[in-house]
Design an enzyme around this catalytic site. Sequence first.
Site, PDB file in Angstrom:
ATOM      1  CG  ASN A   9      38.944  39.679  49.966  1.00 18.13           C
ATOM      2  OD1 ASN A   9      39.026  39.432  51.166  1.00 18.13           O
ATOM      3  ND2 ASN A   9      37.782  39.817  49.337  1.00 18.13           N
ATOM      4  CE  LYS A  11      36.661  36.626  48.160  1.00 21.27           C
ATOM      5  NZ  LYS A  11      35.705  36.281  47.107  1.00 21.27           N
ATOM      6  CG  HIS A  96      33.838  41.636  49.030  1.00 19.75           C
ATOM      7  ND1 HIS A  96      32.993  40.582  48.747  1.00 19.75           N
ATOM      8  CD2 HIS A  96      34.941  41.462  48.272  1.00 19.75           C
ATOM      9  CE1 HIS A  96      33.581  39.803  47.852  1.00 19.75           C
ATOM     10  NE2 HIS A  96      34.758  40.317  47.549  1.00 19.75           N
ATOM     11  CD  GLU A  98      32.608  36.968  48.849  1.00 23.02           C
ATOM     12  OE1 GLU A  98      33.399  37.118  49.796  1.00 23.02           O
ATOM     13  OE2 GLU A  98      32.953  36.509  47.744  1.00 23.02           O
ATOM     14  CD  GLU A 168      36.057  42.402  44.199  1.00 22.66           C
ATOM     15  OE1 GLU A 168      37.092  41.751  44.041  1.00 22.66           O
ATOM     16  OE2 GLU A 168      35.340  42.299  45.200  1.00 22.66           O
ATOM     17  N   GLY A 174      34.782  34.324  42.272  1.00 22.03           N
ATOM     18  CA  GLY A 174      34.865  32.922  42.691  1.00 22.03           C
ATOM     19  C   GLY A 174      34.229  31.953  41.705  1.00 22.03           C
ATOM     20  CB  SER A 214      37.602  34.686  38.148  1.00 24.75           C
ATOM     21  OG  SER A 214      36.555  34.082  38.883  1.00 24.75           O
ATOM     22  N   GLY A 235      40.938  37.260  45.074  1.00 22.43           N
ATOM     23  CA  GLY A 235      40.406  36.365  46.091  1.00 22.43           C
ATOM     24  C   GLY A 235      41.136  35.038  46.088  1.00 22.43           C
ATOM     25  N   GLY A 236      40.548  34.053  45.440  1.00 23.21           N
ATOM     26  CA  GLY A 236      41.084  32.687  45.457  1.00 23.21           C
ATOM     27  C   GLY A 236      42.574  32.586  45.152  1.00 23.21           C
TER      28      GLY A 236
HETATM   29  P1  PGA Z   1      38.000  35.855  43.358  1.00 24.94           P
HETATM   30  O1  PGA Z   1      37.478  36.920  44.441  1.00 24.94           O
HETATM   31  O2  PGA Z   1      39.322  36.355  42.862  1.00 24.94           O
HETATM   32  O3  PGA Z   1      38.099  34.559  44.123  1.00 24.94           O
HETATM   33  O4  PGA Z   1      36.977  35.811  42.277  1.00 24.94           O
HETATM   34  C1  PGA Z   1      37.696  38.286  44.277  1.00 24.94           C
HETATM   35  C2  PGA Z   1      37.079  39.039  45.420  1.00 24.94           C
HETATM   36  O5  PGA Z   1      35.960  38.667  45.841  1.00 24.94           O
HETATM   37  O6  PGA Z   1      37.652  40.011  45.934  1.00 24.94           O
END
Ligand code: PGA
Length: 251
Positions: A9, A11, A96, A98, A168, A174, A214, A235-236
């Site tokens: 993802n 983002k 998601h 966010e 999640e 994050g 994470s 994500g990251g």
């Molecule tokens: P993250 O994000 O791996 O950076 O924690 C995961 C996500 O929000 O899908």
Amino acid sequence: MRKKIVAGNWKMNTTVPEGVELAKAVVELSGKADESVQLIVAAPFTHLCPLAEVLKGTRVALSAENCADKEKGAYTGEVSAAMLASAGCGYTILGHSERRQYYGETDAKLVEKTRLALANGLKVILCVGENLEEREAGKHFDVVEAQIKNVLFNFSAEELKEIVIAYEPVWAIGTGKTATAEQAQEIHAFIRKTVAAKFGAQAAEDTSILYGGSCKPSNAAELFACPDIDGGLIGGAALKAEDFIAIACSY
Ligand code: PGA
């Protein structure tokens, strides 16, 4: 048999040229991951058409990160499910945290979005998860159960086949703070049980439930070894092709 899935993802990261380079690097390294793992990249709307070209004929599927809750018309700034399908997407992420937190995404809107995505031939990666306050108050099972019931329970067992669930925990996204494998497995098993109660044991067995928050090369193997964790929403770590593929290789 449910699918193992590792989805990136992105983002709101990368310009279009940077995204194209990242996708090319993912494709180049994709052969390292076991064939049984479905690789997906979810990218911003602007990136989808060029990425569809890059990913055509490869094992990496293309996903959007969101879609509109309306079919078409005077909704300035929105992107419909039909547009995503025509741009070459096979999937879209929906719900998601966010989007729930910053853009007022409600379960009611998610029902509409999911309905439109499925009607346009997209598979859905439906995100659920509790925030820190809810976790600390011991309400995480209730929160996740309500999210599943409010959205998923509006669909049929046939439609469920096109839906992947991503658990999640908001406090792990994050933050560098991952749920332990035990915490993740516990709630994944609970989600599968919740799905089974409505759709039957077999349908629940066949549903892929991804962990997100994470997830990185150093912890993916432990998470993926859990019986009810069927992959990750990354994500990251998905912003570096090497890390993303290293996670996919953790199976
Ligand atoms: P993250 O994000 O791996 O950076 O924690 C995961 C996500 O929000 O899908």
